[in-house]
Write a protein that holds these residues in place. Structure first.
Motif, PDB file in Angstrom:
ATOM      1  N   UNK A   1      29.950  40.409  29.202  1.00 15.17           N
ATOM      2  CA  UNK A   1      30.463  40.502  27.838  1.00 15.17           C
ATOM      3  C   UNK A   1      31.762  39.718  27.661  1.00 15.17           C
ATOM      4  N   UNK A   2      32.545  39.597  28.731  1.00 14.98           N
ATOM      5  CA  UNK A   2      33.816  38.874  28.634  1.00 14.98           C
ATOM      6  C   UNK A   2      34.095  38.130  29.932  1.00 14.98           C
ATOM      7  N   UNK A   3      34.868  37.041  29.802  1.00 16.52           N
ATOM      8  CA  UNK A   3      35.459  36.362  30.952  1.00 16.52           C
ATOM      9  C   UNK A   3      36.898  36.828  31.002  1.00 16.52           C
ATOM     10  N   UNK A   4      37.358  37.212  32.176  1.00 12.81           N
ATOM     11  CA  UNK A   4      38.729  37.687  32.310  1.00 12.81           C
ATOM     12  C   UNK A   4      39.433  36.937  33.433  1.00 12.81           C
ATOM     13  N   UNK A   5      40.739  36.952  33.357  1.00 13.31           N
ATOM     14  CA  UNK A   5      41.572  36.478  34.460  1.00 13.31           C
ATOM     15  C   UNK A   5      42.000  37.735  35.198  1.00 13.31           C
ATOM     16  N   UNK A   6      41.532  37.896  36.413  1.00 13.58           N
ATOM     17  CA  UNK A   6      41.750  39.119  37.181  1.00 13.58           C
ATOM     18  C   UNK A   6      42.604  38.819  38.406  1.00 13.58           C
ATOM     19  N   UNK A   7      43.633  39.626  38.610  1.00 15.30           N
ATOM     20  CA  UNK A   7      44.490  39.489  39.783  1.00 15.30           C
ATOM     21  C   UNK A   7      44.498  40.822  40.523  1.00 15.30           C
ATOM     22  N   UNK A   8      43.850  40.842  41.689  1.00 17.35           N
ATOM     23  CA  UNK A   8      43.858  42.054  42.507  1.00 17.35           C
ATOM     24  C   UNK A   8      45.258  42.284  43.055  1.00 17.35           C
ATOM     25  N   UNK A   9      45.717  43.520  43.004  1.00 18.60           N
ATOM     26  CA  UNK A   9      47.057  43.842  43.501  1.00 18.60           C
ATOM     27  C   UNK A   9      47.089  43.783  45.018  1.00 18.60           C
ATOM     28  N   UNK A  10      48.222  43.388  45.562  1.00 21.65           N
ATOM     29  CA  UNK A  10      48.390  43.345  47.016  1.00 21.65           C
ATOM     30  C   UNK A  10      48.436  44.765  47.561  1.00 21.65           C
ATOM     31  N   UNK A  11      48.000  44.903  48.802  1.00 23.88           N
ATOM     32  CA  UNK A  11      48.020  46.216  49.442  1.00 23.88           C
ATOM     33  C   UNK A  11      49.305  46.376  50.252  1.00 23.88           C
TER      34      UNK A  11
ATOM     35  N   UNK B   1      28.264  43.743  43.948  1.00 24.94           N
ATOM     36  CA  UNK B   1      28.658  44.427  42.720  1.00 24.94           C
ATOM     37  C   UNK B   1      29.878  45.310  42.941  1.00 24.94           C
ATOM     38  N   UNK B   2      30.772  45.314  41.971  1.00 25.36           N
ATOM     39  CA  UNK B   2      31.950  46.176  42.001  1.00 25.36           C
ATOM     40  C   UNK B   2      31.989  46.944  40.680  1.00 25.36           C
ATOM     41  N   UNK B   3      32.023  48.268  40.759  1.00 28.20           N
ATOM     42  CA  UNK B   3      32.107  49.102  39.557  1.00 28.20           C
ATOM     43  C   UNK B   3      33.520  49.633  39.424  1.00 28.20           C
ATOM     44  N   UNK B   4      33.960  49.756  38.180  1.00 31.48           N
ATOM     45  CA  UNK B   4      35.341  50.148  37.935  1.00 31.48           C
ATOM     46  C   UNK B   4      35.470  50.681  36.515  1.00 31.48           C
ATOM     47  N   UNK B   5      36.681  51.060  36.176  1.00 33.27           N
ATOM     48  CA  UNK B   5      37.035  51.378  34.797  1.00 33.27           C
ATOM     49  C   UNK B   5      38.139  50.418  34.400  1.00 33.27           C
ATOM     50  N   UNK B   6      37.986  49.788  33.262  1.00 33.63           N
ATOM     51  CA  UNK B   6      39.028  48.913  32.745  1.00 33.63           C
ATOM     52  C   UNK B   6      39.821  49.721  31.725  1.00 33.63           C
ATOM     53  N   UNK B   7      41.127  49.782  31.915  1.00 31.71           N
ATOM     54  CA  UNK B   7      41.986  50.648  31.116  1.00 31.71           C
ATOM     55  C   UNK B   7      42.872  49.797  30.213  1.00 31.71           C
ATOM     56  N   UNK B   8      42.796  50.087  28.922  1.00 29.00           N
ATOM     57  CA  UNK B   8      43.671  49.475  27.916  1.00 29.00           C
ATOM     58  C   UNK B   8      44.403  50.631  27.255  1.00 29.00           C
ATOM     59  N   UNK B   9      45.726  50.678  27.447  1.00 26.37           N
ATOM     60  CA  UNK B   9      46.492  51.818  26.924  1.00 26.37           C
ATOM     61  C   UNK B   9      46.045  53.087  27.641  1.00 26.37           C
TER      62      UNK B   9
ATOM     63  N   UNK C   1      38.374  54.541  41.718  1.00 23.72           N
ATOM     64  CA  UNK C   1      38.759  55.815  42.315  1.00 23.72           C
ATOM     65  C   UNK C   1      39.915  56.379  41.510  1.00 23.72           C
ATOM     66  N   UNK C   2      41.016  56.631  42.144  1.00 26.09           N
ATOM     67  CA  UNK C   2      42.193  57.137  41.461  1.00 26.09           C
ATOM     68  C   UNK C   2      43.339  56.160  41.457  1.00 26.09           C
ATOM     69  N   UNK C   3      43.076  54.902  41.769  1.00 26.34           N
ATOM     70  CA  UNK C   3      44.166  53.931  41.897  1.00 26.34           C
ATOM     71  C   UNK C   3      43.897  52.691  41.052  1.00 26.34           C
TER      72      UNK C   3
END
Length: 183
Positions: free
Chosen positions: A81-91, A104-112, A161-163
């Motif tokens: 549905x969209x192209x995004x610029x994604x930056x995974x956070x460092x561990x 495949x990677x499943x997640x929740x995208x959070x806006x506000x 998950x929770x992070x």
């Protein structure tokens, strides 16, 4: 059987025994005597249990199964549905600083305060490293709900998950990927 269930079963058995004893006492007691009245009272102790038995029977009836929650199809049904610029956070642990796994990677995208279930893929031959921006296609489980919040240049966070594991920005709505770089 849980502790509560076993206690309820024991209470039902005890009250049933008391009711049977009351019925016997009432049967053998003289008409109009105090023992006959006590027997009647003991029999009445059984009445609250009748509601529990009816509730148990209703619970045992076959109910239609709950409808399956909506889910994504297989990888072949992926419709971005969209192209995004994604930056995974460092561990914080260097040994966990590895590229995202292929698949495949499943997640929740959070806006506000709103989160939307989504998925994205890392194809064979692609490398998605932490700390570097990457162009990624995203598919939403409920696009009708998500798309009003994911317009061009909308910022979001990725929750697994929770992070929160990544930050991103919408670049295109179902179009060609844009060059990714520092913005």
């Amino acid at each position: 059987m849980t502790t509560i269930q076993s206690r309820r079963k024991l209470i039902v058995i005890v009250l049933l025994c008391i009711a049977v004893a009351g019925a016997l006492l009432r049967h053998f007691a003289a008409q109009g005597s105090m023992l006959r009245d006590i027997g009647t009272l003991l029999m009445l102790l059984w009445l609250p249990i009748v509601g529990n038995i009816i509730g148990w029977l209703i619970g045992r009836l076959r109910r239609p199964p709950a409808p399956e929650p909506p889910t994504f199809g297989g990888p072949e049904t992926f419709a971005p549905h969209v192209w995004v610029e994604l930056t995974l956070r460092s561990t914080s642990v260097p040994s966990e600083d590895v590229p995202a796994a292929i698949g495949e990677h499943r997640c929740a995208l959070v806006v506000g305060n709103d989160g939307f279930t989504a998925r994205w893929f890392v194809r064979p031959g692609e490398t998605v490293r932490r700390g570097q921006p990457h162009a990624v296609q995203i598919e939403f489980l409920a696009p009708a709900l998500a798309m009003p919040r994911f317009q061009r240049d909308a910022a979001f966070r990725m929750l697994v998950g929770g992070a929160f594991i990544a930050d991103g920005k919408v670049r295109e709505l179902t179009g060609q990927p844009q060059p990714v770089g520092p913005t």
